[in-house]
Design a protein around this motif. Sequence first.
Motif, PDB file in Angstrom:
ATOM      1  N   GLY A 141      30.841  19.278 -79.692  1.00  0.00           N
ATOM      2  CA  GLY A 141      32.097  19.220 -78.947  1.00  0.00           C
ATOM      3  C   GLY A 141      31.895  19.459 -77.466  1.00  0.00           C
ATOM      4  O   GLY A 141      32.483  18.773 -76.624  1.00  0.00           O
ATOM      5  N   ALA A 142      31.041  20.437 -77.130  1.00  0.00           N
ATOM      6  CA  ALA A 142      30.802  20.771 -75.721  1.00  0.00           C
ATOM      7  C   ALA A 142      30.169  19.603 -74.972  1.00  0.00           C
ATOM      8  O   ALA A 142      30.606  19.232 -73.874  1.00  0.00           O
ATOM      9  CB  ALA A 142      29.919  22.008 -75.623  1.00  0.00           C
ATOM     10  N   LEU A 143      29.136  19.010 -75.563  1.00  0.00           N
ATOM     11  CA  LEU A 143      28.455  17.894 -74.901  1.00  0.00           C
ATOM     12  C   LEU A 143      29.354  16.663 -74.825  1.00  0.00           C
ATOM     13  O   LEU A 143      29.376  15.950 -73.816  1.00  0.00           O
ATOM     14  CB  LEU A 143      27.163  17.562 -75.647  1.00  0.00           C
ATOM     15  N   GLY A 144      30.112  16.426 -75.912  1.00  0.00           N
ATOM     16  CA  GLY A 144      31.018  15.281 -75.920  1.00  0.00           C
ATOM     17  C   GLY A 144      32.060  15.379 -74.820  1.00  0.00           C
ATOM     18  O   GLY A 144      32.306  14.423 -74.086  1.00  0.00           O
ATOM     19  N   ALA A 145      32.674  16.563 -74.694  1.00  0.00           N
ATOM     20  CA  ALA A 145      33.691  16.759 -73.655  1.00  0.00           C
ATOM     21  C   ALA A 145      33.068  16.700 -72.264  1.00  0.00           C
ATOM     22  O   ALA A 145      33.668  16.163 -71.324  1.00  0.00           O
ATOM     23  CB  ALA A 145      34.398  18.096 -73.867  1.00  0.00           C
ATOM     24  N   TYR A 146      31.862  17.269 -72.118  1.00  0.00           N
ATOM     25  CA  TYR A 146      31.184  17.290 -70.813  1.00  0.00           C
ATOM     26  C   TYR A 146      30.978  15.872 -70.284  1.00  0.00           C
ATOM     27  O   TYR A 146      31.247  15.582 -69.114  1.00  0.00           O
ATOM     28  CB  TYR A 146      29.847  18.008 -70.932  1.00  0.00           C
ATOM     29  N   PHE A 147      30.515  14.981 -71.156  1.00  0.00           N
ATOM     30  CA  PHE A 147      30.274  13.603 -70.716  1.00  0.00           C
ATOM     31  C   PHE A 147      31.577  12.820 -70.586  1.00  0.00           C
ATOM     32  O   PHE A 147      31.708  11.961 -69.712  1.00  0.00           O
ATOM     33  CB  PHE A 147      29.313  12.901 -71.671  1.00  0.00           C
ATOM     34  N   LEU A 148      32.559  13.128 -71.439  1.00  0.00           N
ATOM     35  CA  LEU A 148      33.836  12.414 -71.376  1.00  0.00           C
ATOM     36  C   LEU A 148      34.550  12.663 -70.050  1.00  0.00           C
ATOM     37  O   LEU A 148      35.038  11.729 -69.419  1.00  0.00           O
ATOM     38  CB  LEU A 148      34.737  12.861 -72.543  1.00  0.00           C
ATOM     39  N   VAL A 149      34.594  13.944 -69.620  1.00  0.00           N
ATOM     40  CA  VAL A 149      35.313  14.252 -68.374  1.00  0.00           C
ATOM     41  C   VAL A 149      34.554  13.763 -67.142  1.00  0.00           C
ATOM     42  O   VAL A 149      35.105  13.776 -66.035  1.00  0.00           O
ATOM     43  CB  VAL A 149      35.600  15.766 -68.247  1.00  0.00           C
ATOM     44  N   GLY A 150      33.314  13.324 -67.333  1.00  0.00           N
ATOM     45  CA  GLY A 150      32.550  12.784 -66.215  1.00  0.00           C
ATOM     46  C   GLY A 150      32.692  11.281 -66.067  1.00  0.00           C
ATOM     47  O   GLY A 150      32.141  10.694 -65.136  1.00  0.00           O
ATOM     48  N   LEU A 151      33.445  10.652 -66.970  1.00  0.00           N
ATOM     49  CA  LEU A 151      33.632   9.210 -66.894  1.00  0.00           C
ATOM     50  C   LEU A 151      34.460   8.828 -65.674  1.00  0.00           C
ATOM     51  O   LEU A 151      35.270   9.611 -65.184  1.00  0.00           O
ATOM     52  CB  LEU A 151      34.313   8.696 -68.170  1.00  0.00           C
ATOM     53  N   VAL A 152      34.277   7.622 -65.217  1.00  0.00           N
ATOM     54  CA  VAL A 152      34.967   7.122 -64.022  1.00  0.00           C
ATOM     55  C   VAL A 152      36.285   6.462 -64.432  1.00  0.00           C
ATOM     56  O   VAL A 152      36.305   5.624 -65.333  1.00  0.00           O
ATOM     57  CB  VAL A 152      34.084   6.093 -63.280  1.00  0.00           C
ATOM     58  N   PRO A 153      37.411   6.831 -63.774  1.00  0.00           N
ATOM     59  CA  PRO A 153      38.689   6.175 -64.068  1.00  0.00           C
ATOM     60  C   PRO A 153      38.622   4.683 -63.774  1.00  0.00           C
ATOM     61  O   PRO A 153      37.898   4.249 -62.881  1.00  0.00           O
ATOM     62  CB  PRO A 153      39.669   6.879 -63.114  1.00  0.00           C
ATOM     63  N   VAL A 154      39.384   3.927 -64.547  1.00  0.00           N
ATOM     64  CA  VAL A 154      39.374   2.477 -64.371  1.00  0.00           C
ATOM     65  C   VAL A 154      40.765   1.992 -63.962  1.00  0.00           C
ATOM     66  O   VAL A 154      41.760   2.678 -64.154  1.00  0.00           O
ATOM     67  CB  VAL A 154      38.939   1.754 -65.668  1.00  0.00           C
ATOM     68  N   SER A 155      40.795   0.794 -63.396  1.00  0.00           N
ATOM     69  CA  SER A 155      42.068   0.167 -63.053  1.00  0.00           C
ATOM     70  C   SER A 155      42.536  -0.642 -64.256  1.00  0.00           C
ATOM     71  O   SER A 155      41.776  -1.446 -64.801  1.00  0.00           O
ATOM     72  CB  SER A 155      41.890  -0.742 -61.832  1.00  0.00           C
ATOM     73  N   THR A 156      43.764  -0.419 -64.692  1.00  0.00           N
ATOM     74  CA  THR A 156      44.256  -1.041 -65.925  1.00  0.00           C
ATOM     75  C   THR A 156      45.642  -1.645 -65.686  1.00  0.00           C
ATOM     76  O   THR A 156      46.341  -1.287 -64.741  1.00  0.00           O
ATOM     77  CB  THR A 156      44.340  -0.001 -67.051  1.00  0.00           C
ATOM     78  N   PRO A 157      46.069  -2.558 -66.583  1.00  0.00           N
ATOM     79  CA  PRO A 157      47.366  -3.226 -66.400  1.00  0.00           C
ATOM     80  C   PRO A 157      48.540  -2.280 -66.643  1.00  0.00           C
ATOM     81  O   PRO A 157      48.390  -1.217 -67.248  1.00  0.00           O
ATOM     82  CB  PRO A 157      47.331  -4.342 -67.450  1.00  0.00           C
ATOM     83  N   GLU A 158      49.711  -2.677 -66.160  1.00  0.00           N
ATOM     84  CA  GLU A 158      50.932  -1.895 -66.362  1.00  0.00           C
ATOM     85  C   GLU A 158      51.863  -2.607 -67.332  1.00  0.00           C
ATOM     86  O   GLU A 158      53.079  -2.427 -67.296  1.00  0.00           O
ATOM     87  CB  GLU A 158      51.620  -1.632 -65.022  1.00  0.00           C
ATOM     88  N   LYS A 159      51.277  -3.398 -68.229  1.00  0.00           N
ATOM     89  CA  LYS A 159      52.050  -4.097 -69.255  1.00  0.00           C
ATOM     90  C   LYS A 159      52.550  -3.107 -70.297  1.00  0.00           C
ATOM     91  O   LYS A 159      51.990  -2.032 -70.483  1.00  0.00           O
ATOM     92  CB  LYS A 159      51.179  -5.159 -69.940  1.00  0.00           C
ATOM     93  N   ALA A 160      53.598  -3.496 -71.022  1.00  0.00           N
ATOM     94  CA  ALA A 160      54.207  -2.617 -72.026  1.00  0.00           C
ATOM     95  C   ALA A 160      53.212  -2.238 -73.119  1.00  0.00           C
ATOM     96  O   ALA A 160      53.165  -1.080 -73.553  1.00  0.00           O
ATOM     97  CB  ALA A 160      55.432  -3.294 -72.631  1.00  0.00           C
ATOM     98  N   TRP A 161      52.397  -3.203 -73.560  1.00  0.00           N
ATOM     99  CA  TRP A 161      51.469  -2.913 -74.653  1.00  0.00           C
ATOM    100  C   TRP A 161      50.440  -1.869 -74.231  1.00  0.00           C
ATOM    101  O   TRP A 161      50.043  -1.015 -75.041  1.00  0.00           O
ATOM    102  CB  TRP A 161      50.756  -4.192 -75.121  1.00  0.00           C
ATOM    103  N   PHE A 162      50.011  -1.910 -72.951  1.00  0.00           N
ATOM    104  CA  PHE A 162      49.009  -0.949 -72.510  1.00  0.00           C
ATOM    105  C   PHE A 162      49.632   0.431 -72.291  1.00  0.00           C
ATOM    106  O   PHE A 162      48.981   1.451 -72.521  1.00  0.00           O
ATOM    107  CB  PHE A 162      48.319  -1.420 -71.231  1.00  0.00           C
ATOM    108  N   LEU A 163      50.895   0.475 -71.854  1.00  0.00           N
ATOM    109  CA  LEU A 163      51.594   1.755 -71.744  1.00  0.00           C
ATOM    110  C   LEU A 163      51.747   2.392 -73.119  1.00  0.00           C
ATOM    111  O   LEU A 163      51.577   3.610 -73.284  1.00  0.00           O
ATOM    112  CB  LEU A 163      52.971   1.556 -71.109  1.00  0.00           C
ATOM    113  N   PHE A 164      52.054   1.572 -74.127  1.00  0.00           N
ATOM    114  CA  PHE A 164      52.172   2.062 -75.505  1.00  0.00           C
ATOM    115  C   PHE A 164      50.838   2.639 -75.976  1.00  0.00           C
ATOM    116  O   PHE A 164      50.775   3.739 -76.542  1.00  0.00           O
ATOM    117  CB  PHE A 164      52.609   0.913 -76.420  1.00  0.00           C
ATOM    118  N   LEU A 165      49.748   1.900 -75.729  1.00  0.00           N
ATOM    119  CA  LEU A 165      48.409   2.354 -76.100  1.00  0.00           C
ATOM    120  C   LEU A 165      48.039   3.634 -75.347  1.00  0.00           C
ATOM    121  O   LEU A 165      47.464   4.568 -75.928  1.00  0.00           O
ATOM    122  CB  LEU A 165      47.391   1.250 -75.812  1.00  0.00           C
TER     123      LEU A 165
END
Length: 309
Positions: A141-165
């Motif tokens: 859990g510690a290693l998984g969270a450590y690498f997850l919070v280090g990921l780079v944010p991405v630019s994503t669509p503002e469509k309804a389906w993606f907001l739902f997801l």
Amino acid sequence: MKNAKTQRPFFHYLTLAAKGFCMGASDVVPGVSGGTMALILGIYEDLIHAIRSFDLPSLRLLLGFRVRDFLNRVSYQFLAAVGTGILIAIFSLAKVLSWLLHNKPVLIWSFFFGLILASIVIVSRRVKNWSPSRWASFWTGALGAYFLVGLVPVSTPEKAWFLFLSGAVAICAMILPGISGSFMLVLLGKYEFVLEAVNHRDLLSLGILAGGACAGIVLFSRLLGWLLNKYHDVTVSLLAGLMLGSLRKIWPWKETAVTMKDGYGKLIPLIEKNTLPTYWENEVMMAISLMITGFLVVGLIHRLARQPE
């Protein structure tokens, strides 16, 4: 199935609403999980089982207009009280916390760093026997969270389906200690969008997000509830590890290496490196004081949560 929920005093639900408020305040900050606060406050497993009560049999009762049987089966009073507290916190604190994150980031992160550090200690005590399998779960859990919070944010669509997801993914993270639903929105490129939607009362966007959140939490809570029932200590070890790994995101002193513009033209950090304070100044002293305060606050909350109502 008979239910004694209706016999509980009003103060019990007022207390649950206050605990929900603490969860909501944590959820607004990217990097801090409302699930962590639920664990500290002693309502985490009750919360998971309450969500799980909304199952297929309860849906059949509702569709069959057997409203009384439906209400007796589900934990609606528990969820209504906690949910009310969460919503009050989100709508009342969103602007304040947004201002603090932009203007006093070191101070607010310091407070939450101390809060999470104390939470790890408290949650770890719930594992009575630290066997090799539990240690393995903790470090996974510690290693998984450590690498997850280090990921780079991405630019994503503002469509309804993606907001739902986005709503479905964020709510699953929100009930996991150490994995912040707000931070998942950051990774999905939707944190600023959601914060603006809350501040400007964009009910359509918030409704789509809420729909995704409802679908995600109903499905994910069943898996989490099963794990807690079947492999309680291993699951709690994993949750404690997730909180430890999340400290990478919450460390107060950071150096921004790369920035990007969001959809509103604001510069947001894209890649950050944790650093040590350069000078021993008043802000550093205040930050350390807030870390200690956060640590002590968690201990006090935990002690109060264990008192009989």
